[in-house]
Scaffold this motif. Structure first.
Motif, mmCIF file in Angstrom:
data_model
loop_
_atom_site.group_PDB
_atom_site.id
_atom_site.type_symbol
_atom_site.label_atom_id
_atom_site.label_comp_id
_atom_site.label_asym_id
_atom_site.label_seq_id
_atom_site.Cartn_x
_atom_site.Cartn_y
_atom_site.Cartn_z
ATOM 1 N N ILE A 145 0.830 -1.192 0.000
ATOM 2 C CA ILE A 145 0.000 0.000 0.000
ATOM 3 C C ILE A 145 0.872 1.252 0.000
ATOM 4 O O ILE A 145 0.596 2.225 -0.711
ATOM 5 N N ILE A 146 1.942 1.219 0.770
ATOM 6 C CA ILE A 146 2.812 2.398 0.838
ATOM 7 C C ILE A 146 3.530 2.630 -0.491
ATOM 8 O O ILE A 146 3.663 3.782 -0.939
ATOM 9 N N THR A 147 4.001 1.572 -1.162
ATOM 10 C CA THR A 147 4.638 1.793 -2.462
ATOM 11 C C THR A 147 3.626 2.317 -3.473
ATOM 12 O O THR A 147 3.981 3.097 -4.360
ATOM 13 N N ALA A 148 2.360 1.929 -3.352
ATOM 14 C CA ALA A 148 1.322 2.485 -4.225
ATOM 15 C C ALA A 148 1.136 3.977 -3.944
ATOM 16 O O ALA A 148 1.029 4.791 -4.876
ATOM 17 N N PHE A 149 1.108 4.337 -2.650
ATOM 18 C CA PHE A 149 1.006 5.753 -2.297
ATOM 19 C C PHE A 149 2.185 6.541 -2.891
ATOM 20 O O PHE A 149 2.004 7.625 -3.453
ATOM 21 N N ASN A 150 3.386 5.992 -2.737
ATOM 22 C CA ASN A 150 4.578 6.708 -3.218
ATOM 23 C C ASN A 150 4.590 6.834 -4.736
ATOM 24 O O ASN A 150 5.069 7.830 -5.274
ATOM 25 N N SER A 151 4.069 5.824 -5.430
ATOM 26 C CA SER A 151 4.010 5.921 -6.893
ATOM 27 C C SER A 151 3.122 7.088 -7.311
ATOM 28 O O SER A 151 3.382 7.756 -8.317
ATOM 29 N N ALA A 152 2.061 7.354 -6.531
ATOM 30 C CA ALA A 152 1.189 8.493 -6.826
ATOM 31 C C ALA A 152 1.923 9.811 -6.607
ATOM 32 O O ALA A 152 1.749 10.764 -7.381
ATOM 33 N N VAL A 153 2.763 9.880 -5.573
ATOM 34 C CA VAL A 153 3.551 11.089 -5.322
ATOM 35 C C VAL A 153 4.495 11.358 -6.485
ATOM 36 O O VAL A 153 4.601 12.492 -6.984
ATOM 37 N N HIS A 154 5.200 10.321 -6.928
ATOM 38 C CA HIS A 154 6.150 10.490 -8.034
ATOM 39 C C HIS A 154 5.432 10.933 -9.309
ATOM 40 O O HIS A 154 5.917 11.806 -10.038
ATOM 41 N N ALA A 155 4.278 10.316 -9.581
ATOM 42 C CA ALA A 155 3.524 10.689 -10.776
ATOM 43 C C ALA A 155 3.048 12.134 -10.690
ATOM 44 O O ALA A 155 3.135 12.896 -11.670
ATOM 45 N N MET A 156 2.563 12.537 -9.516
ATOM 46 C CA MET A 156 2.020 13.887 -9.386
ATOM 47 C C MET A 156 3.107 14.939 -9.541
ATOM 48 O O MET A 156 2.872 16.007 -10.127
ATOM 49 N N LYS A 157 4.301 14.670 -9.040
ATOM 50 C CA LYS A 157 5.403 15.608 -9.235
ATOM 51 C C LYS A 157 5.676 15.816 -10.720
ATOM 52 O O LYS A 157 5.871 16.956 -11.186
ATOM 53 N N HIS A 158 5.691 14.727 -11.472
ATOM 54 C CA HIS A 158 5.958 14.823 -12.909
ATOM 55 C C HIS A 158 4.823 15.542 -13.621
ATOM 56 O O HIS A 158 5.054 16.359 -14.529
ATOM 57 N N ILE A 159 3.593 15.261 -13.200
ATOM 58 C CA ILE A 159 2.436 15.929 -13.797
ATOM 59 C C ILE A 159 2.515 17.429 -13.568
ATOM 60 O O ILE A 159 2.255 18.241 -14.472
ATOM 61 N N CYS A 160 2.901 17.835 -12.346
ATOM 62 C CA CYS A 160 2.998 19.261 -12.033
ATOM 63 C C CYS A 160 4.112 19.938 -12.831
ATOM 64 O O CYS A 160 4.017 21.119 -13.185
ATOM 65 N N MET A 161 5.168 19.197 -13.114
ATOM 66 C CA MET A 161 6.295 19.770 -13.842
ATOM 67 C C MET A 161 6.042 19.853 -15.338
ATOM 68 O O MET A 161 6.569 20.742 -16.014
ATOM 69 N N HIS A 162 5.216 18.933 -15.872
ATOM 70 C CA HIS A 162 5.133 18.817 -17.330
ATOM 71 C C HIS A 162 3.732 18.937 -17.918
ATOM 72 O O HIS A 162 3.610 19.202 -19.125
ATOM 73 N N ASP A 163 2.676 18.735 -17.113
ATOM 74 C CA ASP A 163 1.361 18.584 -17.726
ATOM 75 C C ASP A 163 0.301 19.562 -17.240
ATOM 76 O O ASP A 163 -0.498 20.048 -18.042
ATOM 77 N N LEU A 164 0.262 19.825 -15.934
ATOM 78 C CA LEU A 164 -0.816 20.645 -15.376
ATOM 79 C C LEU A 164 -0.244 21.714 -14.447
ATOM 80 O O LEU A 164 0.748 21.468 -13.768
ATOM 81 N N PRO A 165 -0.863 22.872 -14.390
ATOM 82 C CA PRO A 165 -0.423 23.900 -13.428
ATOM 83 C C PRO A 165 -0.814 23.495 -12.014
ATOM 84 O O PRO A 165 -1.961 23.144 -11.743
ATOM 85 N N CYS A 166 0.160 23.512 -11.115
ATOM 86 C CA CYS A 166 -0.047 23.112 -9.725
ATOM 87 C C CYS A 166 0.498 24.189 -8.799
ATOM 88 O O CYS A 166 1.215 25.095 -9.228
ATOM 89 N N ASN A 167 0.180 24.043 -7.497
ATOM 90 C CA ASN A 167 0.875 24.873 -6.536
ATOM 91 C C ASN A 167 2.278 24.292 -6.297
ATOM 92 O O ASN A 167 2.644 23.288 -6.884
ATOM 93 N N SER A 168 3.036 24.902 -5.453
ATOM 94 C CA SER A 168 4.446 24.527 -5.327
ATOM 95 C C SER A 168 4.718 23.478 -4.254
ATOM 96 O O SER A 168 5.869 23.164 -3.970
ATOM 97 N N ARG A 169 3.668 22.895 -3.653
ATOM 98 C CA ARG A 169 3.870 21.987 -2.519
ATOM 99 C C ARG A 169 4.789 20.824 -2.862
ATOM 100 O O ARG A 169 5.801 20.576 -2.214
ATOM 101 N N LEU A 170 4.453 20.062 -3.907
ATOM 102 C CA LEU A 170 5.232 18.872 -4.248
ATOM 103 C C LEU A 170 6.601 19.240 -4.775
ATOM 104 O O LEU A 170 7.587 18.555 -4.514
ATOM 105 N N LEU A 171 6.680 20.317 -5.534
ATOM 106 C CA LEU A 171 7.941 20.666 -6.185
ATOM 107 C C LEU A 171 8.977 21.163 -5.177
ATOM 108 O O LEU A 171 10.166 21.176 -5.470
ATOM 109 N N GLN A 172 8.530 21.541 -4.008
ATOM 110 C CA GLN A 172 9.453 22.009 -2.982
ATOM 111 C C GLN A 172 9.971 20.867 -2.108
ATOM 112 O O GLN A 172 10.919 21.040 -1.363
ATOM 113 N N ASP A 173 9.298 19.684 -2.169
ATOM 114 C CA ASP A 173 9.711 18.557 -1.334
ATOM 115 C C ASP A 173 11.045 18.003 -1.787
ATOM 116 O O ASP A 173 11.367 18.000 -2.954
#
Length: 351
Positions: free
Chosen positions: A323-351
């Motif tokens: 379950i935790i590796t599934a959660f982490n895969s979502a974090v990694h995907a969302m960081k990439h989405i924020c960098m390349h696909d959708l406008p996001c706030n800076s929360r993930l990109l600052q981690d």
């Protein structure tokens, strides 16, 4: 069917256009929806499509009520990297945890929506995904696939499973009540060992058939528990046994083995715990590139198709995840989405 090159396409009636569509309401899919909400994507712009009537259908179907849902399955020592984190919990506690996440983040899940068609298209110069499901047609700028491997269990290839025995030949523990029966479990991994323990607790007489002479894939906990049960004569283990044929004997499965030292025997149930497979045909329709190991993706789950991500079990591989590796895969995907696909706030990109 997905076409790897986008095309101009005259749109049929579409329910809605979303920033993000997620296929699968398991741990990875729910986590990605929560991460997206926290990253500034409006809840109304996120849709989760789930073919079942409830979220986390694999946990509900494959886990008996008394079985502990381990945060780090098979001994994976994963550290929570994002919003969601769990400890070892009972099945009901796990479901309640996800119920609360869905409510807290107001995650929009459309149930009974089995996806059967996808394509890439371009409208007004913007690339999109069109997803056709049993519940309608939707479009999105980004698409994430989080379907679990256990939705498609491995089935034996060496012998035929008779349709007349479909109520007796099972691939999970919850579709039928099993108590005070002669049961054969087939497999040699942690799931098989856990099935044996649960079935014995339900007053069943349990036999375990494993094709190898030694158990090399068990966690220490399951290894010790299984061998202790064998010493107490609570389970009979047929090491090095290979099923040759399954026969119908008055509505019960009669198992014939290749090895002469294992005489044919009739059981009331046979439960196969042979693992799950990546639904490769489904993924190929999306235009995802494959190699000998399966679908090709980077550390974020991004594929060769721009805007298309894999999460959860699909990015862990045959060794299995948690379950935790599934959660982490979502974090990694969302960081990439924020960098390349959708406008996001800076929360993930600052981690």
């Amino acid at each position: 069917m997905y076409e790897s090159q986008t095309e101009d396409y005259e749109s049929p009636t579409v329910y809605a256009v979303y920033d993000l569509i997620i296929i699968g309401a398991g741990p990875g899919g729910i986590a990605l929806a929560a991460e997206a909400c926290s990253s500034g994507i409006n809840q109304s712009q996120i849709l989760v499509l789930e073919k079942g009537a409830t979220h986390n259908s694999a946990i509900r179907q494959l886990y008996p009520d008394q079985k502990l849902t381990t945060a780090n399955y098979k001994g994976f020592d994963a550290r929570c990297e994002g919003l969601l984190c769990v400890s070892d919990m009972t099945k009901s506690e796990t479901i309640e945890f996800f119920d609360k996440v869905i409510a807290d983040y107001q995650i929009n899940i459309r149930f009974n929506a089995e996806v059967f068609g996808m394509r890439g298209l371009k409208q007004n110069g913007e690339a999109r995904f069109r997803v056709e499901s049993s519940n309608g047609i939707d479009e999105s700028r980004v698409l994430a696939v989080g379907i679990g491997i256990f939705g498609r269990p491995n089935k034996p290839k060496e012998y035929r499973l008779l349709p007349s025995l479909k109520e007796r030949l099972l691939f999970d523990m919850t579709s039928h009540p099993i108590q005070n029966e002669d049961v054969l479990v087939v497999g040699g991994g942690d799931t098989a060992a856990e099935y044996v323990q649960y079935l014995h607790a339900q007053l069943n007489r349990v036999t375990l058939s494993y094709r190898q002479a030694q158990f090399t894939r068990l966690s220490k906990q399951n290894h010790d528990a299984l061998f202790a049960m064998e010493e107490r004569n609570e389970v009979r283990i047929l090491r090095g046994s290979n099923i040759k044929q399954v026969e119908d004997e008055a509505g019960r499965p009669r198992i014939v083995f290749n090895e002469s030292e294992f005489p044919a025997r009739t059981f009331e149930r046979v439960i196969f715990a042979l693992g799950g497979t990546t639904p490769s045909n489904f993924l190929r329709t999306l235009g995802i590139a494959f190699n000998d190991q399966g679908p090709i993706f980077d550390e974020s789950g991004a594929t060769n198709v721009s805007g298309l991500y894999l999460i959860g079990d699909l990015v862990v591989g045959k060794k299995g995840g948690s379950i935790i590796t599934a959660f982490n895969s979502a974090v990694h995907a969302m960081k990439h989405i924020c960098m390349h696909d959708l406008p996001c706030n800076s929360r993930l990109l600052q981690d």
